[in-house]
Design an enzyme around this catalytic site. Structure first.
Site, short mmCIF file in Angstrom:
data_model
loop_
_atom_site.label_atom_id
_atom_site.label_comp_id
_atom_site.label_asym_id
_atom_site.label_seq_id
_atom_site.Cartn_x
_atom_site.Cartn_y
_atom_site.Cartn_z
N LEU A 24 32.69 -9.84 -16.43
CA LEU A 24 32.89 -11.30 -16.15
C LEU A 24 33.74 -11.97 -17.17
O LEU A 24 33.78 -11.66 -18.24
CB LEU A 24 31.41 -11.72 -15.97
CG LEU A 24 30.49 -11.25 -15.42
CD1 LEU A 24 29.06 -12.02 -15.52
CD2 LEU A 24 30.94 -11.55 -13.92
N GLU A 31 23.37 -18.66 -16.44
CA GLU A 31 23.92 -18.40 -15.01
C GLU A 31 23.48 -17.06 -14.57
O GLU A 31 23.23 -16.39 -13.54
CB GLU A 31 25.52 -18.60 -14.98
CG GLU A 31 25.89 -18.92 -13.75
CD GLU A 31 26.05 -17.70 -12.77
OE1 GLU A 31 25.95 -17.88 -11.61
OE2 GLU A 31 26.36 -16.96 -13.07
N1 NAP Z 1 31.68 -13.61 -10.93
C1 NAP Z 1 30.77 -12.75 -10.10
O1 NAP Z 1 30.10 -13.27 -9.43
C2 NAP Z 1 31.23 -11.40 -9.96
C3 NAP Z 1 30.49 -10.55 -9.00
C4 NAP Z 1 30.68 -9.37 -8.87
C5 NAP Z 1 31.84 -8.55 -9.61
N2 NAP Z 1 32.43 -9.34 -10.63
C6 NAP Z 1 33.48 -8.80 -11.35
O2 NAP Z 1 34.47 -8.32 -10.20
C7 NAP Z 1 34.95 -7.30 -10.86
C8 NAP Z 1 34.65 -6.00 -9.74
O3 NAP Z 1 34.86 -6.53 -8.62
P1 NAP Z 1 36.39 -5.80 -7.86
O4 NAP Z 1 36.62 -6.88 -6.59
O5 NAP Z 1 37.56 -5.57 -8.71
O6 NAP Z 1 35.70 -4.23 -7.17
P2 NAP Z 1 34.43 -3.77 -6.61
O7 NAP Z 1 34.33 -4.63 -5.11
O8 NAP Z 1 33.16 -4.13 -7.35
O9 NAP Z 1 34.57 -2.22 -6.29
C9 NAP Z 1 35.77 -1.84 -5.80
C10 NAP Z 1 35.53 -0.48 -5.24
O10 NAP Z 1 34.15 -0.32 -4.51
C11 NAP Z 1 34.25 0.40 -3.45
N3 NAP Z 1 34.16 -0.10 -2.32
C12 NAP Z 1 34.42 -1.50 -1.95
N4 NAP Z 1 34.08 -1.94 -0.69
C13 NAP Z 1 33.86 -0.49 -0.04
C14 NAP Z 1 33.59 -0.19 1.31
N5 NAP Z 1 33.52 -1.10 2.16
N6 NAP Z 1 33.23 1.28 1.42
C15 NAP Z 1 33.38 1.96 0.52
N7 NAP Z 1 33.79 1.84 -0.88
C16 NAP Z 1 33.99 0.36 -1.08
C17 NAP Z 1 35.63 1.08 -3.65
O11 NAP Z 1 35.35 2.54 -4.57
P3 NAP Z 1 36.21 3.79 -4.81
O12 NAP Z 1 37.46 3.44 -5.20
O13 NAP Z 1 35.17 4.64 -5.57
O14 NAP Z 1 36.26 4.21 -3.22
C18 NAP Z 1 36.60 0.21 -4.57
O15 NAP Z 1 37.50 0.79 -5.32
C19 NAP Z 1 34.46 -6.95 -12.18
O16 NAP Z 1 35.24 -7.56 -13.28
C20 NAP Z 1 33.07 -7.75 -12.18
O17 NAP Z 1 32.72 -7.94 -13.48
C21 NAP Z 1 32.20 -10.60 -10.82
#
Ligand code: NAP
Length: 187
Positions: A24, A31
């Site tokens: 984050l 939060e």
């Molecule tokens: N502020 C908030 O509320 C909040 C909430 C959540 C996360 N975050 C932050 O956001 C970042 C992570 O989010 P992100 O968008 O970069 O990545 P993410 O969505 O957490 O992960 C992406 C990975 O998830 C898998 N994936 C996603 N959708 C898929 C689907 N429909 N089917 C199969 N696999 C799927 C894939 O993995 P593979 O590459 O292994 O196939 C993809 O590379 C982090 O920094 C975290 O701390 C913040």
């Protein structure tokens, strides 16, 4: 679980950023407690809520705090064999596979609510789904450097005024102001 509905929960800053370098962008203890409380909240103590997240979000949670306790964790990855998950984590190769698993009788009866907890593509897929109900969005009133973003909040989503489950009072921690907001998808 009667009718399968998807609720999203996220915190986004002014540029709609949600994450930076796998974590984050901010540290807001209360939060995080709000996230925990909201996603754990159940009315039937024999049931649990589900949290569905992408692989990067799952591994972004500190090792000692994952899987997220008291909730059924589903992690999406197209490469399930490449990563190690504890046996209680359900790993699915697509959102559809995850939702199908939830409807299997042995799980369906144990589930109260389904929470989509990020990141970008997981939120987007849920928001586009006909099953999408609400977004619980914390508006962090500052700008942070981010490399992961919340999807575009389209006109399909309308603000829910006076949602009784949350306070709309401006919160402040570490000099950062934020507000809890609720949006509902108009079908
Ligand atoms: N502020 C908030 O509320 C909040 C909430 C959540 C996360 N975050 C932050 O956001 C970042 C992570 O989010 P992100 O968008 O970069 O990545 P993410 O969505 O957490 O992960 C992406 C990975 O998830 C898998 N994936 C996603 N959708 C898929 C689907 N429909 N089917 C199969 N696999 C799927 C894939 O993995 P593979 O590459 O292994 O196939 C993809 O590379 C982090 O920094 C975290 O701390 C913040």
């Amino acid at each position: 679980m009667k009718n399968l509905k998807l609720n999203l929960i996220a915190a986004a800053c002014e540029n709609m950023g949600i994450g930076y370098k796998g974590d984050l962008p901010w540290f807001l203890k209360n939060e995080l407690k709000h996230f925990s409380r909201t996603t754990k909240k159940i009315s039937d103590p024999s049931k649990k809520n589900v949290v569905i997240m992408g692989r990067l979000t799952y591994f972004g949670v500190p090792e000692s705090k994952r899987p997220l306790p008291e909730r059924i964790n589903i992690v999406l990855t197209t490469n399930p064999d490449k990563y190690q998950f504890p046996s209680e984590v359900i790993v699915a190769k697509s959102m559809n596979e995850a939702l199908e698993r939830l409807q299997e009788p042995e799980l369906a009866d144990k589930i109260e609510n389904v929470w989509i907890v990020g990141g970008n593509t997981v939120y987007k897929e849920a928001m586009e789904s006909s099953l999408c109900h609400r977004i619980y969005l914390t508006r962090v009133m500052a700008t942070f450097e981010c490399d992961a973003f919340f999807p575009n909040l389209t006109e399909d989503f309308k603000r829910v005024p006076n949602d009784e489950d949350i306070t709309e009072e401006i919160q402040e921690e570490n000099g950062i102001k934020y507000q809890y907001q609720t949006y509902e998808k108009i079908h």
